[in-house]
Design a protein around this motif. Sequence first.
Motif, PDB file in Angstrom:
ATOM      1  N   UNK A 120      27.361  59.580 103.073  1.00  0.00           N
ATOM      2  CA  UNK A 120      27.862  60.240 101.867  1.00  0.00           C
ATOM      3  C   UNK A 120      26.956  61.436 101.602  1.00  0.00           C
ATOM      4  N   UNK A 121      27.457  62.610 101.886  1.00  0.00           N
ATOM      5  CA  UNK A 121      26.637  63.821 101.871  1.00  0.00           C
ATOM      6  C   UNK A 121      26.802  64.576 100.557  1.00  0.00           C
ATOM      7  N   UNK A 122      25.690  64.751  99.847  1.00  0.00           N
ATOM      8  CA  UNK A 122      25.701  65.518  98.614  1.00  0.00           C
ATOM      9  C   UNK A 122      25.684  67.017  98.910  1.00  0.00           C
ATOM     10  N   UNK A 123      26.523  67.762  98.199  1.00  0.00           N
ATOM     11  CA  UNK A 123      26.591  69.214  98.352  1.00  0.00           C
ATOM     12  C   UNK A 123      26.185  69.831  97.021  1.00  0.00           C
ATOM     13  N   UNK A 124      25.020  70.458  96.968  1.00  0.00           N
ATOM     14  CA  UNK A 124      24.520  71.020  95.714  1.00  0.00           C
ATOM     15  C   UNK A 124      25.390  72.185  95.263  1.00  0.00           C
ATOM     16  N   UNK A 134      35.729  72.054  98.235  1.00  0.00           N
ATOM     17  CA  UNK A 134      36.410  72.969  97.325  1.00  0.00           C
ATOM     18  C   UNK A 134      36.805  72.297  96.015  1.00  0.00           C
ATOM     19  N   UNK A 135      37.341  71.087  96.109  1.00  0.00           N
ATOM     20  CA  UNK A 135      37.752  70.345  94.910  1.00  0.00           C
ATOM     21  C   UNK A 135      36.558  69.999  94.034  1.00  0.00           C
ATOM     22  N   UNK A 136      35.483  69.523  94.653  1.00  0.00           N
ATOM     23  CA  UNK A 136      34.295  69.128  93.894  1.00  0.00           C
ATOM     24  C   UNK A 136      33.624  70.338  93.248  1.00  0.00           C
ATOM     25  N   UNK A 137      33.574  71.451  93.959  1.00  0.00           N
ATOM     26  CA  UNK A 137      32.965  72.663  93.402  1.00  0.00           C
ATOM     27  C   UNK A 137      33.752  73.157  92.187  1.00  0.00           C
ATOM     28  N   UNK A 155      33.295  71.779  84.631  1.00  0.00           N
ATOM     29  CA  UNK A 155      32.641  70.684  83.903  1.00  0.00           C
ATOM     30  C   UNK A 155      33.525  69.446  83.829  1.00  0.00           C
ATOM     31  N   UNK A 156      34.212  69.140  84.939  1.00  0.00           N
ATOM     32  CA  UNK A 156      35.127  68.007  84.990  1.00  0.00           C
ATOM     33  C   UNK A 156      34.655  66.914  85.947  1.00  0.00           C
ATOM     34  N   UNK A 157      33.434  67.025  86.450  1.00  0.00           N
ATOM     35  CA  UNK A 157      32.934  65.996  87.358  1.00  0.00           C
ATOM     36  C   UNK A 157      32.760  64.672  86.634  1.00  0.00           C
ATOM     37  N   UNK A 158      33.130  63.590  87.304  1.00  0.00           N
ATOM     38  CA  UNK A 158      32.882  62.251  86.785  1.00  0.00           C
ATOM     39  C   UNK A 158      31.583  61.728  87.381  1.00  0.00           C
ATOM     40  N   UNK A 159      31.023  60.706  86.739  1.00  0.00           N
ATOM     41  CA  UNK A 159      29.790  60.115  87.266  1.00  0.00           C
ATOM     42  C   UNK A 159      29.989  59.588  88.677  1.00  0.00           C
ATOM     43  N   UNK A 160      31.191  59.081  88.958  1.00  0.00           N
ATOM     44  CA  UNK A 160      31.473  58.551  90.290  1.00  0.00           C
ATOM     45  C   UNK A 160      31.452  59.635  91.353  1.00  0.00           C
ATOM     46  N   UNK A 161      31.640  60.899  90.951  1.00  0.00           N
ATOM     47  CA  UNK A 161      31.619  62.005  91.911  1.00  0.00           C
ATOM     48  C   UNK A 161      30.207  62.314  92.397  1.00  0.00           C
ATOM     49  N   UNK A 162      29.182  61.815  91.672  1.00  0.00           N
ATOM     50  CA  UNK A 162      27.815  62.219  91.976  1.00  0.00           C
ATOM     51  C   UNK A 162      26.860  61.073  92.272  1.00  0.00           C
ATOM     52  N   UNK A 216      25.100  67.727  92.054  1.00  0.00           N
ATOM     53  CA  UNK A 216      25.256  67.387  93.469  1.00  0.00           C
ATOM     54  C   UNK A 216      26.396  66.391  93.649  1.00  0.00           C
ATOM     55  N   UNK A 217      27.647  66.859  93.693  1.00  0.00           N
ATOM     56  CA  UNK A 217      28.767  65.967  93.991  1.00  0.00           C
ATOM     57  C   UNK A 217      28.724  65.528  95.452  1.00  0.00           C
ATOM     58  N   UNK A 218      29.399  64.407  95.740  1.00  0.00           N
ATOM     59  CA  UNK A 218      29.275  63.750  97.039  1.00  0.00           C
ATOM     60  C   UNK A 218      30.559  63.837  97.849  1.00  0.00           C
TER      61      UNK A 218
END
Length: 409
Positions: free
Chosen positions: A272-276, A304-307, A313-320, A285-287
Amino acid sequence: MADIIVPELAESITEGTIAQWLKQPGDTVEKGEFIVELETDKVNVEVISEEAGVVSELLAAEGDTVQVGQVIAVVGAGSGSTASAPAAQSEAKEEVKAPEAPKAAPVAEETGAEQDRTIASPAARKLAREKGINLSEISPVDPMGRVRVQDVSAHGSAKAPAKAASAPAASAPKEDDGRTTREKMSRRRQTIATRLLEVRQSTAMLTTFNEIDMTNVMALRSRKKDQFFDQNDVRLGFMSFFTKAVVAALKKYPYVNSQIDGTDIVKNNFYDIGIAVSTEGGLVVPIVRDADRKNFAEIEGNIGELAKKARDNKLALSDMSGGSFTITNGGVFGSLLSTPILNGTQVGILGMHTIQKRPIAVGNEIEIRPMMYVALSYDHRVIDGKDSVGFLKTVKELLENPEDLLLNS
């Protein structure tokens, strides 16, 4: 009547900050409607009302730190105004709190209408009543004119003779003279600062460097990018190449894909690679989950979706949560060389940098090639020099021979 309570946010998060009240006293709220936005260490969370009714009381102000389980607002029965004009908010607030309010000083009673017209947070209004301070006399720091608790406290301190007498003639520079500007750190920025400092203090972090000749990757990308986009409806970038190279190197050097748990080393059998991603609120750092099982198009699509979610400002905790290794790209800002800091409990992070044309010895000739410096920061408690250098060398070799990378994936 129903309490609005700070919900369980995540296993590691016990508190948050009131970022913005979406409803004010006197406003009607429907069941399931958002009432407040909380800023946590990682993401912003909107909290809903479990009951329909009217917001009767806010028990915390914007900027206050609140704990999980804490009651921060009360929704009562009835119907109210959906408008959020400051005057209406103030009047509703005063009506609800009137039975409990202590007697105000005469100056406050005589100018009650002015107080109602003043825009103030609930906590500031309460403190002003307790101190007998007329809100209309306070000069708020907020450029929008909203009076906050600190404004009331500062006003009260300024009026206290003892404190004024003891103040030195030449104190700290005034902020309104233009020489300095004070800005409170956001909760996320405070957390980033704390965690980066913890990493530096609690790990034996070292960094090793190498450089990559990007000629072949750039040529392959140039040849295939149009066909790639037509087939996958996503653009082919460099990050998918680096992600695939990192996964291959992690498989070869599994300790780089591990973490320390007490006196144990836990080797992760997933990738599971984090992309800063840089946002206005700070670095997140979503994953990209199971990057070893994804093709180039899937990786590019995920990134692209995570960025986009990060910037919106729509990232969920599960995304990171739960990443095993991180890639950060300072090259997008023009960085030529840097030392990335480890992310959380991970023991390795790869830093990419800007591509710069430089003279390079190719055989017995000097050629101008597009070169990129790369850096691997690692925890020396787990990873020895041999593995760190070997890991980075593997990434370099795969990117300089992208056909091998395609075969390995």
